[in-house]
Design an enzyme around this catalytic site. Structure first.
Site, mmCIF file in Angstrom:
data_model
loop_
_atom_site.group_PDB
_atom_site.id
_atom_site.type_symbol
_atom_site.label_atom_id
_atom_site.label_comp_id
_atom_site.label_asym_id
_atom_site.label_seq_id
_atom_site.Cartn_x
_atom_site.Cartn_y
_atom_site.Cartn_z
ATOM 1 N N LYS A 53 0.833 -1.134 -0.032
ATOM 2 C CA LYS A 53 0.106 -0.055 -0.019
ATOM 3 C C LYS A 53 0.994 1.183 -0.067
ATOM 4 O O LYS A 53 0.499 2.305 -0.824
ATOM 5 C CB LYS A 53 -1.084 -0.045 1.192
ATOM 6 C CG LYS A 53 -1.630 1.347 1.466
ATOM 7 C CD LYS A 53 -2.185 1.283 2.904
ATOM 8 C CE LYS A 53 -1.122 1.600 3.819
ATOM 9 N NZ LYS A 53 -1.798 2.118 5.230
ATOM 10 N N ASP A 80 -7.694 1.804 -0.451
ATOM 11 C CA ASP A 80 -6.872 2.837 -0.206
ATOM 12 C C ASP A 80 -6.302 3.300 -1.386
ATOM 13 O O ASP A 80 -5.853 4.552 -1.771
ATOM 14 C CB ASP A 80 -5.801 2.649 0.839
ATOM 15 C CG ASP A 80 -6.001 2.828 2.295
ATOM 16 O OD1 ASP A 80 -7.523 2.850 2.603
ATOM 17 O OD2 ASP A 80 -5.165 2.926 3.147
ATOM 18 N N ASN A 123 -10.748 6.649 4.043
ATOM 19 C CA ASN A 123 -9.745 6.795 5.037
ATOM 20 C C ASN A 123 -8.407 6.306 4.828
ATOM 21 O O ASN A 123 -7.774 5.834 5.655
ATOM 22 C CB ASN A 123 -10.578 5.772 6.073
ATOM 23 C CG ASN A 123 -9.955 6.086 7.727
ATOM 24 O OD1 ASN A 123 -9.390 7.068 7.672
ATOM 25 N ND2 ASN A 123 -10.063 5.190 8.455
ATOM 26 N N SER A 198 2.474 11.266 13.041
ATOM 27 C CA SER A 198 2.609 10.261 11.956
ATOM 28 C C SER A 198 3.735 10.620 11.049
ATOM 29 O O SER A 198 3.802 11.843 10.915
ATOM 30 C CB SER A 198 0.905 10.536 11.220
ATOM 31 O OG SER A 198 1.044 9.887 9.956
ATOM 32 N N ASP A 343 2.127 -0.885 12.431
ATOM 33 C CA ASP A 343 1.001 -1.674 11.831
ATOM 34 C C ASP A 343 0.800 -3.001 12.082
ATOM 35 O O ASP A 343 0.043 -3.683 12.238
ATOM 36 C CB ASP A 343 1.110 -1.672 10.253
ATOM 37 C CG ASP A 343 0.686 -0.221 9.678
ATOM 38 O OD1 ASP A 343 0.281 0.743 10.623
ATOM 39 O OD2 ASP A 343 0.574 -0.131 8.497
ATOM 40 N N GLU A 371 -7.000 4.076 12.117
ATOM 41 C CA GLU A 371 -8.217 3.898 11.999
ATOM 42 C C GLU A 371 -9.216 4.003 13.152
ATOM 43 O O GLU A 371 -10.269 4.335 12.866
ATOM 44 C CB GLU A 371 -8.328 2.366 11.325
ATOM 45 C CG GLU A 371 -7.773 2.383 9.657
ATOM 46 C CD GLU A 371 -6.328 2.412 9.571
ATOM 47 O OE1 GLU A 371 -5.662 2.974 10.418
ATOM 48 O OE2 GLU A 371 -5.798 2.058 8.501
ATOM 49 N N HIS A 414 -9.250 -2.590 9.302
ATOM 50 C CA HIS A 414 -8.829 -3.726 8.775
ATOM 51 C C HIS A 414 -7.869 -4.606 9.451
ATOM 52 O O HIS A 414 -7.863 -5.859 9.586
ATOM 53 C CB HIS A 414 -8.496 -3.070 7.266
ATOM 54 C CG HIS A 414 -7.112 -2.188 7.489
ATOM 55 N ND1 HIS A 414 -6.134 -2.348 6.668
ATOM 56 C CD2 HIS A 414 -6.910 -1.396 8.293
ATOM 57 C CE1 HIS A 414 -5.309 -1.383 6.845
ATOM 58 N NE2 HIS A 414 -5.924 -0.668 7.893
ATOM 59 N N ARG A 415 -6.903 -3.841 10.352
ATOM 60 C CA ARG A 415 -5.921 -4.657 10.825
ATOM 61 C C ARG A 415 -6.525 -5.409 12.230
ATOM 62 O O ARG A 415 -5.942 -6.434 12.450
ATOM 63 C CB ARG A 415 -4.789 -3.690 11.263
ATOM 64 C CG ARG A 415 -3.999 -3.267 9.985
ATOM 65 C CD ARG A 415 -2.718 -2.860 10.117
ATOM 66 N NE ARG A 415 -2.119 -1.987 8.793
ATOM 67 C CZ ARG A 415 -1.915 -2.839 7.815
ATOM 68 N NH1 ARG A 415 -2.231 -3.894 7.580
ATOM 69 N NH2 ARG A 415 -1.707 -1.704 6.674
ATOM 70 N N LYS A 440 -9.911 -2.330 2.768
ATOM 71 C CA LYS A 440 -8.939 -0.994 3.168
ATOM 72 C C LYS A 440 -7.737 -1.413 2.278
ATOM 73 O O LYS A 440 -7.150 -0.539 1.492
ATOM 74 C CB LYS A 440 -8.687 -0.586 4.248
ATOM 75 C CG LYS A 440 -8.039 0.740 4.461
ATOM 76 C CD LYS A 440 -7.934 1.451 5.781
ATOM 77 C CE LYS A 440 -7.455 2.672 5.969
ATOM 78 N NZ LYS A 440 -6.017 2.920 5.740
HETATM 79 O O1 S3P Z 1 3.515 6.260 5.106
HETATM 80 C C1 S3P Z 1 2.868 5.352 4.912
HETATM 81 O O2 S3P Z 1 2.630 4.473 4.088
HETATM 82 C C2 S3P Z 1 2.499 4.743 6.269
HETATM 83 C C3 S3P Z 1 2.886 5.231 7.581
HETATM 84 C C4 S3P Z 1 2.556 4.550 8.802
HETATM 85 O O3 S3P Z 1 1.678 5.522 9.427
HETATM 86 P P1 S3P Z 1 2.092 6.532 10.529
HETATM 87 O O4 S3P Z 1 3.170 6.957 10.182
HETATM 88 O O5 S3P Z 1 1.117 7.405 10.866
HETATM 89 O O6 S3P Z 1 2.471 5.516 11.660
HETATM 90 C C5 S3P Z 1 1.611 3.202 8.554
HETATM 91 O O7 S3P Z 1 1.110 3.129 9.911
HETATM 92 C C6 S3P Z 1 0.615 3.420 7.661
HETATM 93 O O8 S3P Z 1 0.187 2.180 7.434
HETATM 94 C C7 S3P Z 1 1.503 3.760 6.301
HETATM 95 C C1 PEP Z 2 -2.571 3.044 9.889
HETATM 96 C C2 PEP Z 2 -2.917 2.516 8.522
HETATM 97 O O1 PEP Z 2 -3.412 3.304 7.547
HETATM 98 P P1 PEP Z 2 -3.075 4.830 6.953
HETATM 99 O O2 PEP Z 2 -2.450 4.799 5.743
HETATM 100 O O3 PEP Z 2 -4.631 5.260 6.785
HETATM 101 O O4 PEP Z 2 -2.737 5.640 8.159
HETATM 102 C C3 PEP Z 2 -2.805 1.021 8.274
HETATM 103 O O5 PEP Z 2 -2.804 0.502 7.219
HETATM 104 O O6 PEP Z 2 -2.571 0.413 9.289
#
Ligand code: S3P
Ligand code: PEP
Length: 455
Positions: A53, A80, A123, A198, A343, A371, A414-415, A440
């Site tokens: 993803k 997504d 989302n 994040s 994750d 989420e 989803h997780r 998702k």
């Molecule tokens: O940049 C990305 O692709 C992601 C970063 C992470 O989020 P956070 O940085 O908010 O933890 C992860 O949890 C998310 O599933 C994907």
């Molecule tokens: C935190 C997650 O997703 P998001 O990219 O929406 O932050 C996830 O996929 O676990």
């Protein structure tokens, strides 16, 4: 599987060409609950998982900003990536899912075809945090919104950082929250970026930085969570011809540049792979995930190191990763800081009740903004299973014990659904409510899980 079998090749053609971007809306095809039947024997399986993803959504945005036509091979096709493809298409970029489930994107060479408009990101945190910076390339105004939960998730650290680079972004509703209105223009210069809630804020600024008129220097202030994702960002930027400099430990430097289109193979999703590795750990079976191994840019592959500490044997090879669960069934509990691979903390939480000693997970406060409040949700659902789980501000302590049958709430996460379904592989009577939330990131998850049993 009781109820209908969602996501199966018969019911759900994923990756078909068309305006649905290969992501058919399959939510209506899911039952209200799914009961995962225990596996009859430990899995002995080689599996493939869809593309990452994180890589897919970075590559999609960067391909749109690039000069030329990009083909993404093995992209993730799920909610997504659907919301991101739809957003790009609504902005006038030609995005198509072609035969074989590959995606082509016609880049705008640093311009956005539609001068103004509205986009919706569902989302998808990646779409929500990567698009605002990209939208400063167009004329504007552009309005960007998401589902109600997205309106609760943090965004102001991104808006503040882009603002320091000259972006004009306003809150259309509540201050500090989605929806946003973005107007064109990104000057560049120096910005302080807070990424303690994040890492996607830092990634979002980095992705748009080459489009600024002047060089961009970013200084990270405070903690940077989920660090390996920033490495994914710089790796995908590099693949499209842009280097990110590191003048010092907490600084990033990007010069004005136009990304160059490329054919890009997306590696399999390491977070999605964690469920299949965990299934081997839990059952004393063997699972190999093809195409994900040494040299992966995804930190979440390090979940296998946690499994090794729990007593699994793990092989991370060049073209695959293989996990074998302990033959005597003795999984050991662990104390582990999962800040960088958060994750997968939920995957570990689903294994922890079956270990021979307690598990302590720390460093995951930021997952309260995802989420759902994930620490709280996981503690609540473990307790529903009769397992003692103590929540702290930044983690959870899980004490193994007998696991009873229960109906698991999934909080549109989803997780939570994918992780707690693992419990059903070894305990009868585990029901997962609203299983459709897996769309998702892994729409055919339950079919894939059932296939571990040889089905
Ligand atoms: O940049 C990305 O692709 C992601 C970063 C992470 O989020 P956070 O940085 O908010 O933890 C992860 O949890 C998310 O599933 C994907
Ligand atoms: C935190 C997650 O997703 P998001 O990219 O929406 O932050 C996830 O996929 O676990």
């Amino acid at each position: 599987m009781s109820g209908t079998t969602p996501g199966g090749p018969a019911g759900v053609p994923l990756g078909v060409p068309g305006r649905d971007f290969g992501v058919k809306d399959v939510r209506g095809e899911f039952p209200e609950r799914i009961e995962v039947p225990p596996l009859e024997r430990p899995p002995d399986a080689t599996v493939r998982v869809p593309g990452s993803k994180s890589v897919t959504n970075r590559a999609l945005v960067i391909a749109a900003l690039a000069e030329g036509r990009t083909t993404l091979l093995n992209p993730l096709l799920s909610d997504d990536s659907f919301w991101l493809m739809k957003s790009l298409s609504d902005l006038g970029f030609p995005v198509e899912v072609v035969e074989g489930g590959h995606v082509t994107v016609g880049g705008g060479a640093g311009k956005i075809p539609r001068p103004s408009g509205e986009v919706f990101v569902g989302n998808a945190g990646t779409a929500a945090r990567f698009l605002p910076g990209a939208l400063t390339l167009g004329e504007g105004p552009y309005r960007i919104d998401g589902v109600p939960r997205m309106r609760e998730r943090p965004i102001s650290d991104l808006v503040d950082a882009l603002g320091q680079l000259g972006a004009r972004i306003e809150y259309a509703g509540e201050e500090g929250r989605f929806p946003l209105v973005v107007r064109g223009g990104l000057r560049g210069g120096r910005a302080v970026v807070r990424s303690a809630k994040s890492s996607q804020f830092l990634s979002g600024v980095l992705i748009s930085a080459p489009a600024a008129r002047e060089p961009v220097t970013l200084a990270v202030e405070g903690d940077l969570v989920s660090k390996p994702y920033v490495g994914i960002t710089t790796a995908v930027m590099r693949a499209f011809g842009v280097e990110v400099g590191r003048p010092s430990e907490g600084e990033f430097y990007v010069e004005p540049a136009t990304y160059r289109a490329t054919d890009y193979a997306v590696e399999p999703d390491a977070s999605g792979a964690s469920y299949f590795f965990a299934a081997a750990a839990l059952t004393g079976g063997r699972v190999r995930v093809e195409g994900l191994g040494q040299g992966s840019s995804q930190g979440d592959l390090r979940f296998t190191e946690v499994l090794r500490r729990m007593g699994c044997s793990v092989e991370v090879a060049e073209g695959y990763t293989e996990v074998r669960g302990p033959e005597n069934g003795d999984l050991k509990g662990v104390a582990v800081d999962m800040n960088e691979i958060s994750d997968t903390f939920i995957t570990l939480a689903a294994l922890a009740p079956f270990a021979s000693s307690p598990t302590t997970i720390t460093g995951i406060e930021h997952t309260r903004y995802q989420e759902t409040d994930r620490i709280h949700a996981v503690a609540t659902e473990l307790e529903r299973l009769g397992v003692e789980a103590r929540e702290s501000r930044d983690g959870i302590h899980i004490i193994p014990g007998p696991v009873r049958a229960a109906e698991i709430e999934t909080y549109e996460d989803h997780r939570i659904a994918m992780s707690f379904a693992l419990v059903g592989l070894v305990r009868p009577g585990i029901g997962i409510k609203d299983p459709a939330c897996v769309t998702k990131t892994l729409p055919d998850y339950f079919r894939r899980l059932a296939a571990l049993g040889g089905g």
